[in-house]
Motif scaffolding. Structure first.
Motif, mmCIF file in Angstrom:
data_model
loop_
_atom_site.group_PDB
_atom_site.id
_atom_site.type_symbol
_atom_site.label_atom_id
_atom_site.label_comp_id
_atom_site.label_asym_id
_atom_site.label_seq_id
_atom_site.Cartn_x
_atom_site.Cartn_y
_atom_site.Cartn_z
ATOM 1 N N ARG A 1 -3.296 11.325 27.836
ATOM 2 C CA ARG A 1 -3.301 10.127 28.668
ATOM 3 C C ARG A 1 -4.405 9.173 28.217
ATOM 4 O O ARG A 1 -4.183 7.966 28.047
ATOM 5 N N TYR B 1 0.808 -3.872 39.173
ATOM 6 C CA TYR B 1 -0.586 -3.762 39.613
ATOM 7 C C TYR B 1 -0.853 -4.479 40.932
ATOM 8 O O TYR B 1 -2.002 -4.769 41.263
ATOM 9 N N ILE C 1 -7.615 3.670 43.153
ATOM 10 C CA ILE C 1 -7.422 4.992 42.544
ATOM 11 C C ILE C 1 -8.706 5.459 41.874
ATOM 12 O O ILE C 1 -9.205 6.527 42.161
ATOM 13 N N ASN D 1 -9.192 3.057 36.492
ATOM 14 C CA ASN D 1 -7.885 2.478 36.761
ATOM 15 C C ASN D 1 -7.977 0.979 37.036
ATOM 16 O O ASN D 1 -7.232 0.183 36.461
ATOM 17 N N TRP E 1 7.452 -2.254 41.863
ATOM 18 C CA TRP E 1 6.818 -1.268 40.979
ATOM 19 C C TRP E 1 7.865 -0.626 40.065
ATOM 20 O O TRP E 1 7.669 -0.524 38.851
ATOM 21 N N TYR F 1 2.049 8.917 25.874
ATOM 22 C CA TYR F 1 2.338 9.083 27.300
ATOM 23 C C TYR F 1 3.352 10.204 27.536
ATOM 24 O O TYR F 1 3.280 10.908 28.536
ATOM 25 N N GLN G 1 8.326 12.977 37.928
ATOM 26 C CA GLN G 1 8.627 11.569 38.222
ATOM 27 C C GLN G 1 9.745 11.135 37.286
ATOM 28 O O GLN G 1 9.491 10.553 36.241
ATOM 29 N N LEU H 1 3.749 8.430 44.507
ATOM 30 C CA LEU H 1 2.293 8.491 44.610
ATOM 31 C C LEU H 1 1.649 9.067 43.361
ATOM 32 O O LEU H 1 0.650 8.551 42.887
ATOM 33 N N ILE H 2 2.235 10.130 42.837
ATOM 34 C CA ILE H 2 1.669 10.753 41.638
ATOM 35 C C ILE H 2 1.709 9.780 40.465
ATOM 36 O O ILE H 2 0.732 9.588 39.771
ATOM 37 N N ALA H 3 2.844 9.111 40.305
ATOM 38 C CA ALA H 3 3.020 8.215 39.157
ATOM 39 C C ALA H 3 2.016 7.079 39.178
ATOM 40 O O ALA H 3 1.671 6.538 38.149
ATOM 41 N N LYS H 4 1.525 6.711 40.331
ATOM 42 C CA LYS H 4 0.704 5.509 40.422
ATOM 43 C C LYS H 4 -0.723 5.683 39.943
ATOM 44 O O LYS H 4 -1.461 4.719 39.924
ATOM 45 N N ASP H 5 -1.096 6.878 39.548
ATOM 46 C CA ASP H 5 -2.414 6.975 38.926
ATOM 47 C C ASP H 5 -2.318 6.729 37.412
ATOM 48 O O ASP H 5 -3.304 6.791 36.712
ATOM 49 N N GLU H 6 -1.099 6.429 36.931
ATOM 50 C CA GLU H 6 -0.954 6.077 35.519
ATOM 51 C C GLU H 6 -0.878 4.562 35.383
ATOM 52 O O GLU H 6 -0.598 3.870 36.342
ATOM 53 N N LEU H 7 -1.105 4.070 34.167
ATOM 54 C CA LEU H 7 -1.200 2.609 34.031
ATOM 55 C C LEU H 7 0.106 1.955 33.591
ATOM 56 O O LEU H 7 0.933 2.581 32.993
#
Lengths: 215, 10
Positions: A5, A48, A56, A60, A122, A164, A180, B4-10
């Protein structure tokens, strides 16, 4: 945060830096697609929005601000800078926004994990990011003499996506309940789009030739 | 949970 990451984010950062430096140093944006940059701006703005609602980490927040600011800087230069804007390949950069934006919007309205404005936007940004590079790839194909730095920019962007995927595999193996699907599928599609470019990029590098993409 | 988990990625 795992090493894949971090490496992915750093590669993403580096790609943008390469583009900023290229445009600033050569005072030319030849071979750079304004359409792709504007699509990325839309991606970042939609994704964003949570800058205002959800903290976060410092990392971030700073990265998000850098991505937004750098993309808008590039767009500003290409549209308004008195020297740079003249070098923009307007006639070649003809990909139509609506072909990408509308299908992504429809898909985001149909396929999302929660039907709220924030969540749909999003999800839209996730889908749009997957295809936002297409105008840039089409423009590269039309450019006879691809600038080394422009080639490197696209290569770094593609590498960021590949890293990624490794990050997702790592997280899937180490974090319970980490999944996800929408993000994964879009990310895989996005990475596949680069495969053809990668092939020619590596070939030209191996043969020590200038990069050119067959029409 | 997925979102929620995905949102800590950019």
């Amino acid at each position: 945060m795992n090493i894949f990451r971090l490496a992915g984010d750093m590669t993403h950062l580096l790609s943008i830096l390469v583009l900023l430096l290229k445009i600033n140093a050569t005072r030319s944006c030849r071979g750079v697609s304004l359409k792709t940059q504007e699509l990325y701006a839309l991606v970042f703005v939609c994704r964003y929005l949570d800058l205002f609602t959800n903290f976060i980490s410092m990392y971030n927040t700073i990265m998000k601000i850098i991505f937004l600011a750098s993309t808008f800087t590039i767009i500003y230069w290409m549209r308004f800078h008195k020297v740079i804007r003249v070098t923009y390949d307007r006639e070649q950069d003809t990909f139509r926004y609506q072909f990408l934006v509308l299908p992504c919007l429809v898909l985001a309205l149909l396929l999302n994990s929660e039907f709220t404005v924030m969540e749909v936007l999003w999800t839209f940004s996730i889908y749009l990011e997957a295809v936002a590079i297409l105008p840039q790839l089409v423009l590269l194909q039309r450019t006879n003499n691809i600038d080394n730095l422009t080639g490197n920019y696209v290569f770094l962007l593609g590498s960021y996506r590949a890293l990624y995927i490794l990050n997702w595999i790592y997280r899937f193996l180490t974090e319970p309940n980490y999944r996800q699907y929408l993000v994964w599928i879009s990310g895989i599609v996005q990475t596949i789009i680069y495969i053809d470019f990668f092939y020619y990029y590596i070939k030209s590098w191996k043969n020590n030739e200038k990069l050119s993409l067959p029409a | 949970v997925q979102a929620l988990i995905a949102k800590d990625e950019l």
